[in-house]
Design a protein around this motif. Sequence first.
Motif, PDB file in Angstrom:
ATOM      1  N   LEU B  11       0.848  -1.181   0.000  1.00  0.00           N
ATOM      2  CA  LEU B  11       0.000   0.000   0.000  1.00  0.00           C
ATOM      3  C   LEU B  11       0.888   1.236   0.000  1.00  0.00           C
ATOM      4  O   LEU B  11       1.840   1.315   0.782  1.00  0.00           O
ATOM      5  CB  LEU B  11      -0.897  -0.008   1.242  1.00  0.00           C
ATOM      6  CG  LEU B  11      -1.856   1.148   1.453  1.00  0.00           C
ATOM      7  CD1 LEU B  11      -2.880   1.210   0.324  1.00  0.00           C
ATOM      8  CD2 LEU B  11      -2.563   1.005   2.800  1.00  0.00           C
ATOM      9  N   SER B  12       0.550   2.184  -0.862  1.00  0.00           N
ATOM     10  CA  SER B  12       1.285   3.432  -0.912  1.00  0.00           C
ATOM     11  C   SER B  12       0.327   4.572  -0.620  1.00  0.00           C
ATOM     12  O   SER B  12      -0.738   4.664  -1.240  1.00  0.00           O
ATOM     13  CB  SER B  12       1.923   3.605  -2.293  1.00  0.00           C
ATOM     14  OG  SER B  12       2.689   4.791  -2.339  1.00  0.00           O
ATOM     15  N   LEU B  13       0.687   5.421   0.333  1.00  0.00           N
ATOM     16  CA  LEU B  13      -0.156   6.544   0.720  1.00  0.00           C
ATOM     17  C   LEU B  13       0.648   7.834   0.680  1.00  0.00           C
ATOM     18  O   LEU B  13       1.845   7.841   0.976  1.00  0.00           O
ATOM     19  CB  LEU B  13      -0.686   6.357   2.145  1.00  0.00           C
ATOM     20  CG  LEU B  13      -1.641   5.203   2.421  1.00  0.00           C
ATOM     21  CD1 LEU B  13      -1.956   5.131   3.910  1.00  0.00           C
ATOM     22  CD2 LEU B  13      -2.924   5.373   1.617  1.00  0.00           C
ATOM     23  N   HIS B  14      -0.033   8.915   0.349  1.00  0.00           N
ATOM     24  CA  HIS B  14       0.587  10.222   0.505  1.00  0.00           C
ATOM     25  C   HIS B  14       0.361  10.707   1.929  1.00  0.00           C
ATOM     26  O   HIS B  14      -0.647  10.355   2.577  1.00  0.00           O
ATOM     27  CB  HIS B  14       0.005  11.212  -0.502  1.00  0.00           C
ATOM     28  CG  HIS B  14       0.467  10.953  -1.900  1.00  0.00           C
ATOM     29  ND1 HIS B  14       1.767  11.163  -2.319  1.00  0.00           N
ATOM     30  CD2 HIS B  14      -0.192  10.474  -2.987  1.00  0.00           C
ATOM     31  CE1 HIS B  14       1.878  10.845  -3.596  1.00  0.00           C
ATOM     32  NE2 HIS B  14       0.705  10.412  -4.023  1.00  0.00           N
ATOM     33  N   GLU B  15       1.293  11.485   2.405  1.00  0.00           N
ATOM     34  CA  GLU B  15       1.145  12.043   3.748  1.00  0.00           C
ATOM     35  C   GLU B  15      -0.214  12.711   3.898  1.00  0.00           C
ATOM     36  O   GLU B  15      -0.694  13.394   2.990  1.00  0.00           O
ATOM     37  CB  GLU B  15       2.222  13.106   3.993  1.00  0.00           C
ATOM     38  CG  GLU B  15       3.525  12.570   4.507  1.00  0.00           C
ATOM     39  CD  GLU B  15       4.491  13.693   4.882  1.00  0.00           C
ATOM     40  OE1 GLU B  15       4.878  14.461   3.983  1.00  0.00           O
ATOM     41  OE2 GLU B  15       4.837  13.787   6.067  1.00  0.00           O
ATOM     42  N   GLY B  16      -0.848  12.483   5.039  1.00  0.00           N
ATOM     43  CA  GLY B  16      -2.125  13.112   5.319  1.00  0.00           C
ATOM     44  C   GLY B  16      -3.332  12.325   4.891  1.00  0.00           C
ATOM     45  O   GLY B  16      -4.454  12.645   5.271  1.00  0.00           O
ATOM     46  N   THR B  17      -3.110  11.295   4.095  1.00  0.00           N
ATOM     47  CA  THR B  17      -4.249  10.481   3.663  1.00  0.00           C
ATOM     48  C   THR B  17      -4.394   9.270   4.572  1.00  0.00           C
ATOM     49  O   THR B  17      -3.639   9.105   5.547  1.00  0.00           O
ATOM     50  CB  THR B  17      -4.089  10.033   2.206  1.00  0.00           C
ATOM     51  OG1 THR B  17      -2.942   9.177   2.093  1.00  0.00           O
ATOM     52  CG2 THR B  17      -3.919  11.231   1.293  1.00  0.00           C
ATOM     53  N   GLY B  18      -5.357   8.412   4.258  1.00  0.00           N
ATOM     54  CA  GLY B  18      -5.589   7.254   5.104  1.00  0.00           C
ATOM     55  C   GLY B  18      -6.072   6.066   4.308  1.00  0.00           C
ATOM     56  O   GLY B  18      -6.404   6.180   3.129  1.00  0.00           O
TER      57      GLY B  18
END
Lengths: 110, 110
Positions: B11-18
């Motif tokens: 899983l790859s997320l950008h900062e601030g997301t969930g």
Amino acid sequence: EAAVTQSPRNKVTVTGGNVTLSCRQTNSHNYMYWYRQDTGHGLRLIHYSYGAGNLQIGDVPDGYKATRTTQEDFFLLLELASPSQTSLYFCASSDTTEVFFGKGTRLTVV
Amino acid sequence: GDQVEQSPSALSLHEGTGSALRCNFTTTMRAVQWFRKNSRGSLINLFYLASGTKENGRLKSAFDSKERYSTLHIRDAQLEDSGTYFCAAEAGSNYNVLYFGSGTKLTVEP
């Protein structure tokens, strides 16, 4: 805080070599475990124990022996190490609820 | 064994997301525990649940024994959340043996 200490943290041995991984817990827990963790797998249980002198077979026991000498100490023995046993090994202890892990021992068999 | 199916594997997320991680169980489990393996290889206890939900900061976990699943929600992801997350389920044995999922490798990007 629960404490589980593994030694060594890193080990390289040759095929056919004899290796002992040590684990000590200071939590007064009855249960102790040895797991191995490999890429693409969760942790897999090798052996476990519910007290000094007790030993139970886990899911992937082949090639491993273990001995629980005291409540605090649980050893994993590889008497004829093979490259397939190259892995990250975790020791753990538990009471009746949570399980607490050591920091792992990385074993490389060349 | 294959008692625990964990998803996604990465899983790859950008900062601030969930997002949410999920573990499905093939049998009724007594409890579930979530861990994060950090960059140093240590397994950090996140949650232990015998039922219901627990929340700690930006993490929230739920466990439904009857429906045979558990989830771990991450909100407002930070760079330091990167790591591999494992769920581990405790079956009905007396020895606290845990069955691990195969892990979710989380990467949080700026």
